[in-house]
Enzyme design. Sequence first.
Site, mmCIF file in Angstrom:
data_model
loop_
_atom_site.group_PDB
_atom_site.id
_atom_site.type_symbol
_atom_site.label_atom_id
_atom_site.label_comp_id
_atom_site.label_asym_id
_atom_site.label_seq_id
_atom_site.Cartn_x
_atom_site.Cartn_y
_atom_site.Cartn_z
ATOM 1 N N ARG A 36 0.800 -1.223 0.000
ATOM 2 C CA ARG A 36 0.000 0.000 0.000
ATOM 3 C C ARG A 36 0.832 1.273 0.000
ATOM 4 O O ARG A 36 0.666 2.134 -0.854
ATOM 5 C CB ARG A 36 -0.923 0.013 1.222
ATOM 6 C CG ARG A 36 -1.933 1.147 1.217
ATOM 7 C CD ARG A 36 -2.743 1.187 2.500
ATOM 8 N NE ARG A 36 -3.412 -0.071 2.771
ATOM 9 C CZ ARG A 36 -4.131 -0.307 3.872
ATOM 10 N NH1 ARG A 36 -4.207 0.631 4.800
ATOM 11 N NH2 ARG A 36 -4.708 -1.467 4.060
ATOM 12 N N HIS A 82 -8.011 -3.478 -7.274
ATOM 13 C CA HIS A 82 -7.713 -2.799 -6.005
ATOM 14 C C HIS A 82 -8.923 -2.892 -5.086
ATOM 15 O O HIS A 82 -9.871 -2.102 -5.204
ATOM 16 C CB HIS A 82 -7.362 -1.331 -6.271
ATOM 17 C CG HIS A 82 -6.622 -0.664 -5.151
ATOM 18 N ND1 HIS A 82 -5.385 -1.068 -4.720
ATOM 19 C CD2 HIS A 82 -6.961 0.395 -4.355
ATOM 20 C CE1 HIS A 82 -4.965 -0.295 -3.740
ATOM 21 N NE2 HIS A 82 -5.916 0.601 -3.498
ATOM 22 N N TYR A 126 -17.996 13.672 -13.063
ATOM 23 C CA TYR A 126 -17.925 14.882 -13.887
ATOM 24 C C TYR A 126 -16.600 15.000 -14.645
ATOM 25 O O TYR A 126 -16.511 15.798 -15.581
ATOM 26 C CB TYR A 126 -18.092 16.130 -13.014
ATOM 27 C CG TYR A 126 -19.418 16.197 -12.309
ATOM 28 C CD1 TYR A 126 -20.619 16.218 -13.013
ATOM 29 C CD2 TYR A 126 -19.469 16.244 -10.919
ATOM 30 C CE1 TYR A 126 -21.832 16.281 -12.362
ATOM 31 C CE2 TYR A 126 -20.686 16.305 -10.250
ATOM 32 C CZ TYR A 126 -21.866 16.315 -10.972
ATOM 33 O OH TYR A 126 -23.065 16.379 -10.319
#
Length: 825
Positions: A36, A82, A126
């Site tokens: 990570r 993931h 968006y």
Amino acid sequence: MTNDIEAPKEKFPGISIEKELKKSYLDYAMSVIIGRALPDVRDGLKPVHRRALFAMRELGVFYNRPYVKSARIVGDVIGKYHPHGDTAAYDTIVRMAQDFSMRYPLVDGQGNFGSLDGDSPAAMRYTEARMTRIDREIVDDLDKETVDFVPNYDNSLNEPAVMPSKIPNLLINGSSGIAVGMATNIPPHNLTEVINGLIEMIDDPNITVHQLISIISGPDFPTGGIICGRAGIREAYETGRGIITLRALTHIEKSKDGSRESIIITETPYQQNKALLVEKIAQLVKDKRISSISEIRDESDRQGTRVVLDLKRGEVAEIVVNQLYKMTPLQRSFGIIFLAIVNNKPEILNIKQILEYFILHRKVVIYRRTAFELRKAEEKAHLLEGLNIAINNLDEVVALIKGSKNPAEAKTGLISRFDLSEIQAQSILDMRLQRLTGLERDKIAEDYKNILQEIDHLRAILADEHKVMQIIKDEFTEIRDTYGDERRTQIIDAVDELLPEDLIAPEDMAVTVTHTGYIKRNPLSLYRSQRRGGKGIKGVNNIEEDFVSDLYVASTLDTFLFFTNYGKVFWRKVYQLPQAGRTARGKAIVNLLELAEGEKVAAILPVSSFDDDDKSKSIMMVTKFGRVKKTSLHEFKKPLRKGKRALTINDGDEIIAASILNGDDTVFLLSKKGMSIRFHESDVRIMGRMAAGVRGIRLRNDDIIVGALVITSDEDSILIVTENGYGKRTPVSEYRQQKRGGRGVFGIKQSERNGDVVGAQQVFDNDEVILIADSGKMIRMDLGNLRLIGRTTQGVKLINLEEGEKVVAMDTVAFVEEDDIIEEE
């Protein structure tokens, strides 16, 4: 009667809580470290970055393809590779798209992806994204078995364990992350410099870190700015850890009428929120901690950063900039930690090791890619060899196929007749009839010839490491020429820590020192405002047994050197001296300096500059045993709070005087027994601080030096005073110039009437001198009434003493005249 039925006892094995917690915590820690928080040294990517780029590659959203919704990419990342929240994946994509976070962005974003002011990016529904052009250098050759693939979180798909990156992404884009018990903070670098360093390392594997620093000059941040000093860079490159100082890039603009100045901030330190920076400056102005700024405007736009700080009339911009460096994030520290995953273990690396691991990664990729291409070429050659056999025996092959009952019989016949493999036989059966034309037959033969040459080339690469390194070098050169650019971050020489004088405007001060060792400073304008004439104005109230003995006009940024009798020198800036009322004595010098027991100040020298270019100025020190030492002024330019050794003192000796020489002065020494010597300063060579000096005058066993003067003109006169209250004033010209080290000549004739000599002063007609007796009696004399007499005379009575009284000290009285002030200003 009840029948009690006992439940069967189950036996559970004992578990040690300590061992279980230890094992679980270590598993968790390693999961965070490896899976990570830390980047791999080979491709410079954390798992989430690697998975995001791989998902985009699988979606086919390359730099020359249309944008796709970020939500589509995030969905693939978290659904396939993931197993974490969509926020983590989207934040990763956002950061890789920010040109102020990444030196070479890995995501081409369309829409609102945040700003330097800390504005949040738009929601992923968006925004749109695709890979950048440089990404192809990271994922290229991924389909040629160049890296290992591992199962994803649910074993349904495979993902690359590392990218076959051609670019040194760990350095050019940097990385930051906090794992369990460790953290990494790698700054971005310039691609051109890093590639040049890699090429140089290929040419010279024994290159040193010091040599690499001359190629990779330091971090290169996407937001530009300035790195102050190279020591932190050198330490980080050598050890893997270091701290550098970042500054914003500023310049000064003047108003149209030239009456005001404005500070313009055009580049901020890396990862600095610009809006918070402006807010911090505004708060300091509001709290009146910075009083020089009249207005703050943020004029930043798409063209770049521009924050304008308008200053009040008459304010000095450089002083305000230093105040901002001290009190705002306009200057900040950046801690470098080169921590990365190496062979599934976290390691702190120096710059050379990082480059070595990347070159090793490229070697492995080239070997695996070449082996893959060789296998594919050999397979193709095998097929072409079969087709070539068929074409050379075309009629027989056609007859054999026509005479077979089915394809299997035809395949078996071809294998047995022409000694072919099953694959070759099948390729002959699958061959289209159009390939039997003349041109196609020639093309097959040509392809077979070319593939054999390619096989030889690939085998030569695998057999020769030099060829592999040349391929790597050629790839690096191509990448540098394609993506290389100029540095954005400037690196300047180390600047000293911002000291208080950097925040203080220069101002002329009058510094007074009293006979008993009190010192103070006052603005020179305070004296001028009195408008006194004649002897000047009173700078200190007359206090019994004390008076002003020295007065200096100096800037607040000038330095005072305090030489002690023990041979040490202390530094104090003028602004560090106590400021007291005009008639106050000030503060005792012993309370300003860290003096040892019995140590006292022997001389005070004001210095305005320690310029190395001015080699003519030096400091002459004189001891009571007649030793003299001359040391260049620039030797005293680096202060220590606790002082430095200025002269090595012999047992029983001590410094009695120190003066600044200008290159053509003469030195006058006077002993207690009345012997004097005058010699040119050139008779004493320049010596280091720790030297003990040379003999200035040869003294008798019971004699010591009581006076040491620097003579700048033969028109001056010297006043000599003895302990019985006698003295004389003699022109300097009466004392002929000699070589140092001799016994000298009589300065005043010692006799039972005169007693021992107390001291000597260089005086003028309008000077006043004070004689002090051991009883505390003081007399103040105007020297205008004391006529000049010869060198060999015994002098005249200067003070009437009672029986048993002795003169123990003499000093001139300092005062400020109006003409002197005007001349100084």
